[in-house]
Scaffold this active site. Sequence first.
Site, mmCIF file in Angstrom:
data_model
loop_
_atom_site.group_PDB
_atom_site.id
_atom_site.type_symbol
_atom_site.label_atom_id
_atom_site.label_comp_id
_atom_site.label_asym_id
_atom_site.label_seq_id
_atom_site.Cartn_x
_atom_site.Cartn_y
_atom_site.Cartn_z
ATOM 1 C CE1 TYR A 171 -3.687 2.495 0.569
ATOM 2 C CE2 TYR A 171 -2.432 3.281 2.446
ATOM 3 C CZ TYR A 171 -3.468 3.435 1.556
ATOM 4 O OH TYR A 171 -4.295 4.528 1.661
ATOM 5 C CG ASP A 182 5.718 3.685 0.999
ATOM 6 O OD1 ASP A 182 5.985 4.406 1.986
ATOM 7 O OD2 ASP A 182 4.554 3.519 0.570
ATOM 8 C CE LYS A 237 0.674 4.943 8.287
ATOM 9 N NZ LYS A 237 0.746 4.133 7.090
HETATM 10 C C1 LIG Z 1 0.104 4.659 5.681
HETATM 11 C C2 LIG Z 1 0.925 4.416 4.470
HETATM 12 C C3 LIG Z 1 0.922 5.300 3.384
HETATM 13 C C4 LIG Z 1 -0.039 6.447 3.290
HETATM 14 O O1 LIG Z 1 0.173 7.399 4.274
HETATM 15 P P1 LIG Z 1 -1.051 8.399 4.638
HETATM 16 O O2 LIG Z 1 -0.436 9.362 5.595
HETATM 17 O O3 LIG Z 1 -2.118 7.537 5.228
HETATM 18 O O4 LIG Z 1 -1.475 9.028 3.368
HETATM 19 C C5 LIG Z 1 1.820 5.084 2.361
HETATM 20 N N1 LIG Z 1 2.660 4.039 2.382
HETATM 21 C C6 LIG Z 1 2.685 3.153 3.401
HETATM 22 C C7 LIG Z 1 3.658 2.033 3.377
HETATM 23 C C8 LIG Z 1 1.796 3.304 4.460
HETATM 24 O O5 LIG Z 1 1.776 2.394 5.427
#
Ligand SMILES: *Cc1c(COP(=O)(O)O)cnc(C)c1O
Length: 433
Positions: A144, A239, A267
Amino acid sequence: MNHQNSIQEFERARKTIPGGVNSPVRAYKSVGIPPVLIDHAKGARIFDIDGNEYIDFVSSWGPLILGHAREEIVEAIKKTAEKGTSFGAPTVIETQMAERIIEMMPSVESVRMVNSGTEATMSALRLARAFTGRELVLKFVGNYHGHADSFLINAGSGAMTFGVPNSPGVTKATAKNTLAAPYNDLQAVEDLFAKTGDKIAAIIVEPVAGNMGLVLPQKGFLEGLREITRKYGALLIFDEVITGFRLSRGGAQALFGIDPDLTTMGKIIGGGLPVGAYGGKREIMETLAPDGPVYQAGTLSGNPLAMAAGLTALNILNDNPQIYSHLEQKAIKLADGFRKNIADTGTKALVNQIGSMLTLFFNDGQQVTSYDEAVASDTKKFAEYFSLSLENGIYLAPSQFETGFVSDAHTDADIDYAIKANREALIKMKERE
Ligand SMILES: *Cc1c(COP(=O)(O)O)cnc(C)c1O
């Protein structure tokens, strides 16, 4: 436990908010009960609006590695708020934040702040396309990267494995530019590059996958991605929105010793406020506006409150490296405790764990190393387990395909309690079979 207020307030929310929530998973759809609404939280404890208390293993989906309402962070936010909450002009704390990130994250030489992980990944992708002059991106099924169109893509069938939209509203034209391969399947990546490698701008990957439940990279997978991208002149984007500052001070890239071209973050770097960031090699980052032609902007980017909260969190992590070994010890204890309960009760389940991340899969396979293996899990069993845990004062993510997070605020007694609650739940589930 009484959930009357939560039930009422959720009904009320449904009248004015789509599905009653501002992010879908919060609605508890996959566990079949109405959600609890939260009133407040402190340390490892979270309290709902009926006054029920839980030990929290969601950590706001990852940001709260130091626990809820950590004193230093709350103080920093208060002090900053008194000086004004937004200026739309450069501030010194943004430079301090950039310096801190660059010091901690090995591959990052230059970094741009944004407001969410979604913004970070979509901006990094634009930058990668601009820098390479290519249009395709390769992602992994079950990873994701936020909700930008380019990433809401499933693997298509057929010879070319071009993606297909997995949400209405994503155009076929967008999906055509996203390739999807199975996670941990280096051969599939090699095959795609052999066919069309000269058109691929970047591979984007969760170095440790946390959004299909926790799935670890198999030996050689990340190294292989680094090799293939170098060979074909594509960029490697890690990511690290979850793994950054969590799996180690320098994220997954420090842990596995991989040098990606670009890194997306979020995060933890917001300390619980809305933040994202993307950074990487200077040569690539220099092509961003205003120095270069690649446009990206944000009214609230580098917001003082978010910078104050995030920088305070990063400083604590940077100055107290022992936090990481403590987190890992607690998570290992939790995982081993769960595994013993699983064996003792004869439950078909297994636990994946790394650092402070873990997932209990209700899965009768030998391992979960791919999306296909993850989705073979028994989501009905998970729903049952989730409800029993909640009633026992354990707050888990309301889906089988999420990761649990241990925070600095969890005590050994919290971990012991969670192992005991897990045992009680598994025993009850066995009795009902
Ligand atoms: C949570 C998440 C995102 C998206 O971040 P948001 O602040 O919710 O837009 C992107 N990549 C990874 C791996 C994530 O866990």
